[in-house]
Design an enzyme around this catalytic site. Sequence first.
Site, PDB file in Angstrom:
ATOM      1  N   SER A 140       0.841  -1.190   0.000  1.00  0.00           N
ATOM      2  CA  SER A 140       0.000   0.000   0.000  1.00  0.00           C
ATOM      3  C   SER A 140       0.880   1.245   0.000  1.00  0.00           C
ATOM      4  O   SER A 140       1.650   1.456  -0.930  1.00  0.00           O
ATOM      5  CB  SER A 140      -0.963  -0.025   1.199  1.00  0.00           C
ATOM      6  OG  SER A 140      -1.958   0.971   1.064  1.00  0.00           O
ATOM      7  N   GLU A 245      -2.228  -2.355  -7.867  1.00  0.00           N
ATOM      8  CA  GLU A 245      -3.421  -2.640  -7.071  1.00  0.00           C
ATOM      9  C   GLU A 245      -3.885  -1.327  -6.473  1.00  0.00           C
ATOM     10  O   GLU A 245      -3.149  -0.343  -6.464  1.00  0.00           O
ATOM     11  CB  GLU A 245      -3.118  -3.657  -5.962  1.00  0.00           C
ATOM     12  CG  GLU A 245      -2.043  -3.226  -4.954  1.00  0.00           C
ATOM     13  CD  GLU A 245      -2.543  -2.348  -3.827  1.00  0.00           C
ATOM     14  OE1 GLU A 245      -3.754  -2.404  -3.504  1.00  0.00           O
ATOM     15  OE2 GLU A 245      -1.748  -1.581  -3.261  1.00  0.00           O
ATOM     16  N   HIS A 315      -5.212  -5.105  -1.317  1.00  0.00           N
ATOM     17  CA  HIS A 315      -5.873  -4.997  -0.021  1.00  0.00           C
ATOM     18  C   HIS A 315      -6.896  -6.117   0.125  1.00  0.00           C
ATOM     19  O   HIS A 315      -8.109  -5.910   0.127  1.00  0.00           O
ATOM     20  CB  HIS A 315      -6.533  -3.624   0.122  1.00  0.00           C
ATOM     21  CG  HIS A 315      -5.559  -2.499   0.221  1.00  0.00           C
ATOM     22  ND1 HIS A 315      -4.789  -2.092  -0.843  1.00  0.00           N
ATOM     23  CD2 HIS A 315      -5.231  -1.688   1.259  1.00  0.00           C
ATOM     24  CE1 HIS A 315      -4.032  -1.067  -0.461  1.00  0.00           C
ATOM     25  NE2 HIS A 315      -4.278  -0.811   0.805  1.00  0.00           N
TER      26      HIS A 315
END
Length: 347
Positions: A140, A245, A315
């Site tokens: 992330s 992502e 995630h």
Amino acid sequence: MDRRRFIGGTALAATLPLLGLQGAMAAPRGRLLPPALNKGDTVGLVSPSSASSDRLSLQLAREAMEAFGLKVKTGAHYDARHGHLAGTDAERAGDLNAMFADTQVKAIVCVRGGSGAARLLPLLDYDRIRANPKILLGYSDITALHSAIQARTGLVTFHGQIGSGTWNRFNADQFERLFFKRELMHYQNTVVDADDELVPRRNRTLTLRGGTAQGELVGGNLTVLTALAGSPYLPDFAGKILFLEDVEEAPYRIDRMFSTLKLMGALDKVAGFIFGECTDCTPGDGYGSLTLDQIFDDYILPLKIPAYRGAMIGHIREQFIVPVGGKVAMDADAGTFRLLEPVFSGA
């Protein structure tokens, strides 16, 4: 969302020098491998992004590493708070620099993501990192660290579960196989065959354009990566396999970020494309929205490169640990990729 508010401001500033991006990008360096990790080694826990919301998260991160048979050393400010951040920029960068300099520490695990890691990039000691290569794990917001370290040092780092995240059987198995057994990992989704479904639905991949390709991996979180546009902390995309992502981003923002990647020339350089999950990326109110399928059709299909979506990256509860900078072969028809070379020195 804290990350979006922070990135919204930095992305605007980053776009100003976009036309001069090619000159701003760091010169590519040779690939640098970290030493392998063994049970009994010491790992450092750091918080380079957001602060943890409770002490239990910090305790769980420690216990997870100890459950792997590792010793734990915590950064001096890993439990600090400065607004939504885990300490000031100087404190968080200082913890990272100290962990790379500490000869007892064999790997560095980020407690969590969130936002704020990009603020540290001018404060990191890249010469020290290059002289003391070691495993760095997180995902992330940690994409900012992966990208900058790859651009400035060539060190292979690892996009995967954070210390306080879910260490279920799949994630723990990824950790054991990659770091302790040093397997040349074959990344293939575990398809869930539910009893009440005629055909499996979960963890499915979808081929965007078939074919195979080889190259080093680059990428991570789409929002964080594109926020580095115009900076010297973005790695070279030429001949790379781009993996991406994201989470909680409406399709119109996904479209804008792919437009940035296109305008800066990154998409035209990559040899292959792998998209993980875009979790909770649903359209908002208004006059309708592009779908993710349409966005991929507009930006990825014209590249005529192997591409697929749905990889277990992002995630999600079960996720791959992906070596950023590792050399892989991808098969877009099968929806898989595999390591071609070791990602640890001496392995």
